[in-house]
Design an enzyme around this catalytic site. Structure first.
Site, PDB file in Angstrom:
ATOM      1  N   GLY A 178      44.445  42.931  32.600  1.00  0.00           N
ATOM      2  CA  GLY A 178      43.080  43.301  32.645  1.00  0.00           C
ATOM      3  C   GLY A 178      42.214  42.928  33.776  1.00  0.00           C
ATOM      4  O   GLY A 178      42.851  42.507  34.981  1.00  0.00           O
ATOM      5  N   THR A 207      43.844  47.544  32.207  1.00  0.00           N
ATOM      6  CA  THR A 207      43.179  47.384  33.667  1.00  0.00           C
ATOM      7  C   THR A 207      41.726  46.812  33.432  1.00  0.00           C
ATOM      8  O   THR A 207      41.606  46.422  32.410  1.00  0.00           O
ATOM      9  CB  THR A 207      43.250  48.613  34.578  1.00  0.00           C
ATOM     10  OG1 THR A 207      42.761  48.487  35.881  1.00  0.00           O
ATOM     11  CG2 THR A 207      42.366  49.886  33.802  1.00  0.00           C
ATOM     12  N   VAL A 249      47.460  43.548  38.330  1.00  0.00           N
ATOM     13  CA  VAL A 249      46.316  42.874  37.834  1.00  0.00           C
ATOM     14  C   VAL A 249      44.930  43.836  38.039  1.00  0.00           C
ATOM     15  O   VAL A 249      45.041  44.331  39.259  1.00  0.00           O
ATOM     16  CB  VAL A 249      45.858  41.343  38.550  1.00  0.00           C
ATOM     17  CG1 VAL A 249      44.658  40.605  38.082  1.00  0.00           C
ATOM     18  CG2 VAL A 249      47.112  40.454  38.327  1.00  0.00           C
ATOM     19  N   CYS A 250      44.129  43.788  37.145  1.00  0.00           N
ATOM     20  CA  CYS A 250      42.833  44.909  37.175  1.00  0.00           C
ATOM     21  C   CYS A 250      43.248  46.125  37.769  1.00  0.00           C
ATOM     22  O   CYS A 250      44.219  46.798  37.290  1.00  0.00           O
ATOM     23  CB  CYS A 250      41.922  43.931  38.342  1.00  0.00           C
ATOM     24  SG  CYS A 250      40.273  44.211  38.172  1.00  0.00           S
ATOM     25  N   THR A 251      42.665  46.565  38.751  1.00  0.00           N
ATOM     26  CA  THR A 251      42.612  47.936  39.175  1.00  0.00           C
ATOM     27  C   THR A 251      43.913  48.346  40.059  1.00  0.00           C
ATOM     28  O   THR A 251      44.190  49.374  40.342  1.00  0.00           O
ATOM     29  CB  THR A 251      41.548  48.619  39.867  1.00  0.00           C
ATOM     30  OG1 THR A 251      41.221  47.698  41.055  1.00  0.00           O
ATOM     31  CG2 THR A 251      40.295  48.649  38.885  1.00  0.00           C
TER      32      THR A 251
END
Length: 229
Positions: free
Chosen positions: A153, A123, A103-105
């Site tokens: 993202g 990301t 998830v995300c970075t």
């Protein structure tokens, strides 16, 4: 009795707690799932908003995971991609897991572990242009699935990711039931959740402000790790 479907979240200091707790809330309701929170030690792990998180397992005591999920966090990821134990644990679990996710970075931790080479991935929008540094091709979407690798993202997209995984594993009805149970019915007061819709100047202000130093630190860390990919 069927063995449990082992889901493991890899956590580290200064992670973004909603990257973790969003999909945790969804996936913990998956029938037959056993959820594990894995870190270097069992000491509480501070998130980037001050909330302490308590691991259930260490890297050495964790079972083999059917699904491994890595959340993100600005400074937390910068430190994690330089941490050999964290990267080796992710690499080891990814070799046998049914699903390898972020998830995300958190995508960059997967990337440094060698998981994203030749993959489509996503990301947080502010860091998406750095994905080629780990061999990935950015796809603009909230959730991207490429084989057994699933990336989400920024932050809140982890909930969408969790529901997508539940639908694949247990069917759409179960996923819809979980969505209704947590009343996930977004109706934000502003339509500014993505740079494509945010007012002019808002995204550029964040890139030069909140995310400016982090982007530089990510680039430097990923370049240091490039020889491992």
């Amino acid at each position: 009795m069927s063995p449990p479907f082992n889901i493991g979240f890899v956590i580290f200091p200064d992670l973004t707690q909603l990257d973790f707790t969003g999909p945790l809330q969804v996936l913990s309701r998956l029938p037959g799932a056993a959820v594990h929170i894995v870190a270097k030690s069992t000491a509480p792990v501070p998130s980037d908003c001050g909330l302490g998180l308590v691991p259930t397992h260490t890297f050495t005591s964790s079972p083999a995971l059917d699904l491994v999920c890595v959340p993100g966090g600005n400074q937390g990821v910068v430190d994690a991609i330089d941490d050999r134990e964290t990267i080796e644990f992710v690499r080891r679990q990814a070799a046998t897991a049914r699903y390898v996710t972020s998830v995300c970075t958190g995508a960059f931790i997967l990337g440094v572990a060698g998981v994203l080479k030749g993959r489509r991935a996503t990301t947080h929008w502010a860091f998406a242009d750095l994905l080629p540094l780990v061999g990935a091709t950015h796809e603009k979407a909230r959730v991207v699935k490429d084989g057994n690798v699933i990336t989400a993202g920024g932050v809140t997209s982890g909930i969408d990711f969790g529901l997508s995984v539940v639908a694949e594993l247990a069917g759409e009805t179960v996923a819809r039931t979980i969505q209704l149970g947590i009343e996930y019915d977004p109706a934000p007061p502003f339509d500014s959740g993505h740079p494509d819709r945010a007012p002019a100047g808002l995204a550029s202000g964040l890139l030069s402000g909140r995310y400016g130093d982090s982007r530089s630190a990510y680039r430097a860390g990923l370049e240091r790790a490039a020889h491992k990919l």
